[in-house]
Enzyme design. Sequence first.
Site, mmCIF file in Angstrom:
data_model
loop_
_atom_site.group_PDB
_atom_site.id
_atom_site.type_symbol
_atom_site.label_atom_id
_atom_site.label_comp_id
_atom_site.label_asym_id
_atom_site.label_seq_id
_atom_site.Cartn_x
_atom_site.Cartn_y
_atom_site.Cartn_z
ATOM 1 N N LYS A 1 0.686 14.362 1.424
ATOM 2 C CA LYS A 1 -0.680 14.657 0.973
ATOM 3 C C LYS A 1 -0.882 16.159 0.718
ATOM 4 O O LYS A 1 -1.892 16.570 0.158
ATOM 5 C CB LYS A 1 -1.695 14.145 1.994
ATOM 6 C CG LYS A 1 -1.700 12.617 2.152
ATOM 7 C CD LYS A 1 -2.706 12.164 3.210
ATOM 8 C CE LYS A 1 -2.586 10.685 3.560
ATOM 9 N NZ LYS A 1 -3.249 9.787 2.586
ATOM 10 N N THR B 1 -8.701 6.570 -1.622
ATOM 11 C CA THR B 1 -10.044 6.028 -1.820
ATOM 12 C C THR B 1 -11.096 7.103 -1.577
ATOM 13 O O THR B 1 -12.228 6.983 -2.048
ATOM 14 C CB THR B 1 -10.307 4.831 -0.887
ATOM 15 O OG1 THR B 1 -9.816 5.153 0.413
ATOM 16 C CG2 THR B 1 -9.617 3.582 -1.385
ATOM 17 N N HIS C 1 0.803 -1.233 0.000
ATOM 18 C CA HIS C 1 0.000 0.000 0.000
ATOM 19 C C HIS C 1 0.833 1.278 0.000
ATOM 20 O O HIS C 1 0.265 2.366 0.192
ATOM 21 C CB HIS C 1 -0.920 0.054 1.218
ATOM 22 C CG HIS C 1 -1.953 -1.021 1.273
ATOM 23 N ND1 HIS C 1 -3.250 -0.842 0.829
ATOM 24 C CD2 HIS C 1 -1.884 -2.288 1.718
ATOM 25 C CE1 HIS C 1 -3.942 -1.955 1.021
ATOM 26 N NE2 HIS C 1 -3.127 -2.857 1.556
ATOM 27 N N LYS D 1 -14.988 8.312 -3.139
ATOM 28 C CA LYS D 1 -16.174 8.634 -2.337
ATOM 29 C C LYS D 1 -16.753 9.980 -2.742
ATOM 30 O O LYS D 1 -17.977 10.149 -2.849
ATOM 31 C CB LYS D 1 -15.817 8.642 -0.840
ATOM 32 C CG LYS D 1 -15.453 7.262 -0.318
ATOM 33 C CD LYS D 1 -14.765 7.281 1.044
ATOM 34 C CE LYS D 1 -14.051 5.945 1.244
ATOM 35 N NZ LYS D 1 -13.146 5.934 2.408
ATOM 36 N N LYS E 1 -8.461 14.095 5.170
ATOM 37 C CA LYS E 1 -7.648 12.873 5.153
ATOM 38 C C LYS E 1 -6.591 13.058 6.226
ATOM 39 O O LYS E 1 -6.480 14.141 6.798
ATOM 40 C CB LYS E 1 -6.997 12.646 3.783
ATOM 41 C CG LYS E 1 -6.267 13.868 3.204
ATOM 42 C CD LYS E 1 -5.757 13.613 1.783
ATOM 43 C CE LYS E 1 -6.784 13.817 0.712
ATOM 44 N NZ LYS E 1 -6.788 12.802 -0.334
ATOM 45 N N ARG E 2 -5.818 12.009 6.541
ATOM 46 C CA ARG E 2 -4.752 12.187 7.518
ATOM 47 C C ARG E 2 -3.830 13.315 7.075
ATOM 48 O O ARG E 2 -3.605 13.517 5.883
ATOM 49 C CB ARG E 2 -3.967 10.865 7.662
ATOM 50 C CG ARG E 2 -4.742 9.782 8.402
ATOM 51 C CD ARG E 2 -5.064 10.205 9.818
ATOM 52 N NE ARG E 2 -3.869 10.257 10.616
ATOM 53 C CZ ARG E 2 -3.525 9.336 11.524
ATOM 54 N NH1 ARG E 2 -4.302 8.309 11.779
ATOM 55 N NH2 ARG E 2 -2.406 9.471 12.203
HETATM 56 F F1 GPW Z 1 1.975 2.512 4.844
HETATM 57 N N1 GPW Z 1 -2.259 3.512 3.616
HETATM 58 C C1 GPW Z 1 -2.720 3.878 4.866
HETATM 59 F F2 GPW Z 1 1.137 1.324 3.264
HETATM 60 O O1 GPW Z 1 -3.817 4.404 5.023
HETATM 61 F F3 GPW Z 1 0.927 0.718 5.291
HETATM 62 N N2 GPW Z 1 -1.947 3.629 5.960
HETATM 63 C C2 GPW Z 1 -0.756 2.982 5.863
HETATM 64 O O2 GPW Z 1 -0.075 2.803 6.880
HETATM 65 C C3 GPW Z 1 -0.324 2.543 4.584
HETATM 66 C C4 GPW Z 1 -1.079 2.846 3.478
HETATM 67 C C5 GPW Z 1 0.954 1.768 4.484
HETATM 68 C C6 GPW Z 1 -3.140 3.818 2.462
HETATM 69 C C7 GPW Z 1 -2.468 4.536 1.309
HETATM 70 O O3 GPW Z 1 -1.765 5.669 1.799
HETATM 71 C C8 GPW Z 1 -3.565 4.973 0.330
HETATM 72 O O4 GPW Z 1 -3.004 5.585 -0.803
HETATM 73 C C9 GPW Z 1 -4.398 3.764 -0.086
HETATM 74 O O5 GPW Z 1 -5.530 4.183 -0.815
HETATM 75 C C10 GPW Z 1 -4.876 2.990 1.134
HETATM 76 O O6 GPW Z 1 -3.781 2.649 1.994
HETATM 77 C C11 GPW Z 1 -5.595 1.710 0.764
HETATM 78 O O7 GPW Z 1 -4.865 0.990 -0.180
#
Ligand code: GPW
Length: 806
Positions: free
Chosen positions: A543, A648, A344, A652, A537-538
Site C-alpha cells: 500500500k 474501497t 480478494h 468513501k 488504511k492497514r
Molecule cells: F487477502 N483484503 C483485505 F484477500 O482487506 F484475503 N484483507 C484480506 O485478507 C484480503 C483482502 C485477502 C481486501 C483487499 O486488499 C482490498 O483491495 C479489497 O478492496 C477488499 O479486500 C475487499 O474486496
Amino acid sequence: PEPQREAWKRNQIASFTDKDGFEKEVVRHVETTLARSMFNCDEIAAYSATSLAFRDRLITHWNKTQQRQTYVDSKRVYYLSLEFLMGFRIEDVVKQEHDAALGNGGLGRLAACFLDSLATLNFPAWGYGLRYRYGIFKQEIIDGYQVEVPDYWLDFNPWEFPRHDVTVDIQFFGQVNKKTTGGRTISVWEGGEIVRAVAYDVPIPGYDTPTTNNLRLWSSKASGGEFDFQKFNNGDYESSVAEQQRAETISAVLYPNDNLERGKELRLKQQYFWVAASLYDIVRRFKKSRRPWNEFPDQVAIQLNDTHPTLAIVELQRILVDIEGLEWDAAWEIVTGTFGYTNHTVLPEALEKWPVGLVQHLLPRHLQIIYDINLFFLQSVEKAFPSDREILRRVSIIEESQPKMVRMAFLAIVGSHKVNGVAELHSDLIKTTIFKDFVEIYGPDKFTNVTNGITPRRWLHQANPRLSELIASKCGGNEFLKDLTLLNQLEKHIGDKKFRKEWAEIKYANKVRLAKHIKDTTGVVVNPASLFDVQVKRIHEYKRQQLNIFGVIHRYLTLKAMTPDERKKQLPRVSIFGGKAAPGYWMAKQIIHLINSVGAVVNKDEDIGDLLKVIFLEDYNVSKAEIICPASDISEHISTAGTEASGTSNMKFVLNGGLIIGTCDGANIEITREIGESNIFLFGNLSEDVEDLRHAHNYGSHTIDPDLDKVFNEIEDGTFGNPHDFSAMIAAVRQHGDYYLVSDDFHSYIETHQLVDEAYRNQDGWIAKCITSVARMGFFTSDRCINEYAEEIWNVEPLAVDRRSF
Ligand code: GPW
C-alpha cells in the site's frame, strides 16, 4: 397457540410516532428492565434504556422478516465471512464507545456493507461468522511505536441475542473407519474431540424497509458442561477447567493479519468450527422443507468471502455422501451448484495453503474427500488435455512440495460454479495470472467481475449528515440513498455559486472537526485552511505508506531550502496517516515509527510552521473513518499497480467530496472512468510493466531516483533520529530489488503532488471537481454490487414487503 392469536395481533409493539412515546419507553426500561430510578440513571443506564427501546422495535421487524422468509421458502443467500467489520458508534450518549471490530480492514468492512445492502434491497440473506471475544487490537502509539492492547468488546452489547438452544457439536481429530452396511461401504469419522458451537444472532435492519436480516456468529464452548466434576471433586481443579479453556480458545481472538496467511493450527480450527456449524444450520433449515436433495442449489446460495471458508465445500460433500448417503457425483453437482467464490487478492503471501499433514491430523475425513475431489478433477483435465503433463502439476489442488500443501484457492474454484474478482483490473489479472489454467479448463464464463461498492447510508448519510442534507436538497430528497445514480442531478447545480459556497462550508466544518480530534489526541494544532492529505488504511508495504512519507520528507527538504519569501507563497499542508500494522509485521511497524519520527521534527520546526504538519492518528477504525473521510481534501491510494485488488476507501473519500491521488490500480481505474480523468490525480507505472521493472532491478543495473536518494541521505544523516531504526526501509529500495517500485514511481509521485497544489489554489475549480466527482459516483454503491451478485451468481430475488407493516 391458536386461541391467543387475536391477543397477539392486538398487542403488537408499534413504531414510535412521537417524542413522548419514545421517552415513555426509555423511562419504562430504566425503571423495570434495569431496575433503576430517575436518581441513579447514569450515562450507561441511559444508553442501555435507549438502545433497549429501539431494540424492541427492531426485534419485531426481525421476527416478522424471518417468519415471512420461512413462510415463502424462497432461495436464501448465505454470506460466509471470517470477518464482519461492523463498527457502531454510541458516542453521543456515552464517551466510552465500542466498535464491533470483528475484522481487519477492507475485506471485513465489505462484508458489513453487503449486509446493509442485502437488507435494504429486501433479499432473504444471512451472514455467518465467528463471535470473537477479542476483535482487532486497539493501537496505542508510545514514543512513536505501535503498542497493541487487547480489544475486549463484549461486556455490554445490546445488539446481540444469545441462542443457547441453537448449538452444534463440532468434531476434530479422530480417525476414519470403513464400515459396510447393506452392501454399501461407507466412511465413518470417529473419535477425537467435540467442541460446542453456540449461536449469537445480530439483527441487521435495512434502510427504509422493515426487512431485518440475521447475522449469526458462533461462539465456542466445551461440550461436556461447565467443567469436569469428576476431576473437580478429586481436587484436580486445574485440568477440570482446561478442557473448557481449550474449547473457548477457538473463538477467542481474530487473527490480526491483513492480506497474509500464516498457516497456524488454531486458525484452521477456527475455519472448520465456523464452517461446520454454519453448514449444519443451513442443511437443517433446508431439510425442514422436505424437498429432494437436488433442489438444494435452488434453495441455497453460499458465497465464500475469500478462501477462508473453503472447507465448506468439503463439509457439504461429506454431509451429502457420508451422512445423507448420496452418490458422489450427485452430491458434487449439488455442491458446485451451491457455492460461489470471491477472490480478494493476488498477493502470493495471502493465498491460503495448508500443510497436508495438518489437515490429515485435524480433519482426517476431509483430507480423503479433498484427495478424491482432486482425483476426479485431474482425471477430467487429463481427458481434455491428453498431451499436456505439466498442466496437471500446475492445477493440482495438492501442491507436490515439501511438505505437501492443500491449495485452498484451487479447491474453491473447483467446488464453485462462479469465481469473481472485486474490480475490473483485478478480475482480469486473476484470469491471466494465478488462475490462467482454470480459464483454459472451465472456459471464461466461470470467471466474472463484481466491482466492490460501499453503503451510502453509512458512508455518506451517517458519516457526513450535512453533506447528505445538502445533496438531498438538490436531488429531490433522500431517494438518492437508495438509488445512488440520482446523484447525477448535482451536476446541473455546479454553476450555482450559493451551492458551491455551502459545499465548501461543509467541507471546512468537517475539517475543523478533524482538527479538533487531532488536537485532542496528539496535541498538535493544525490549520483547517491547509490542504488535508490523508492516507488511512492497514499499514502494508504494497500500500506504500513508505512512498508517502518519503514524499513528505522531500516536501520538507524543499521548504527548508527556500527563502522565507519563497516559503510565504507555498500552500500549507497537513499529511495525515492512520492504520494498524499486524503485530508480527516488523517492516510495517518501522514505517509507523518513521512517520512519527518525521512528525516529531517537522511539527516543531519554526521555519515551517503551518506549511507542513505530519500527523499519525492512533487506532484507526470504522468510527474514526467516519470523522476522517468527510474531512479529506485529497486521499492517497498509491499501491504498486496490480497489487490492491479493489480498495474501497477510495470510494468513501470521493463520495464525501474529496479528490484522489492514486495509481492505476484496483477500483481507482473504474473511479477514473466514471468521474473523468480531469478529476483525479493519477501517477506511476502501469500494472503491465511491473514484472519487467522488477526483473530489471534484480538482473540489470538499478539506479535510485536522485530526489529519493536525497531523502535517504537525510534520514541517514540522523535528521529524524537514529538512522539505524530506518535502515531496513532504505535497504529494501537500494539493496533488495525495490519490489514495490517505490523508486520507479517516486518522481511521478512528487510531480503529481505539485499538480495537486496548483489545482487546490484554484478553489472554485477544485470544488467544481469535487462536486462533479460526487455526482458521478452512483456506480459505487454496494446496492449495485449486491444486485449483480444476485443476478449473475446467486439467482435470487428480493422478497417484496408490505410497507404498511412498517
Ligand atoms: F487477502 N483484503 C483485505 F484477500 O482487506 F484475503 N484483507 C484480506 O485478507 C484480503 C483482502 C485477502 C481486501 C483487499 O486488499 C482490498 O483491495 C479489497 O478492496 C477488499 O479486500 C475487499 O474486496
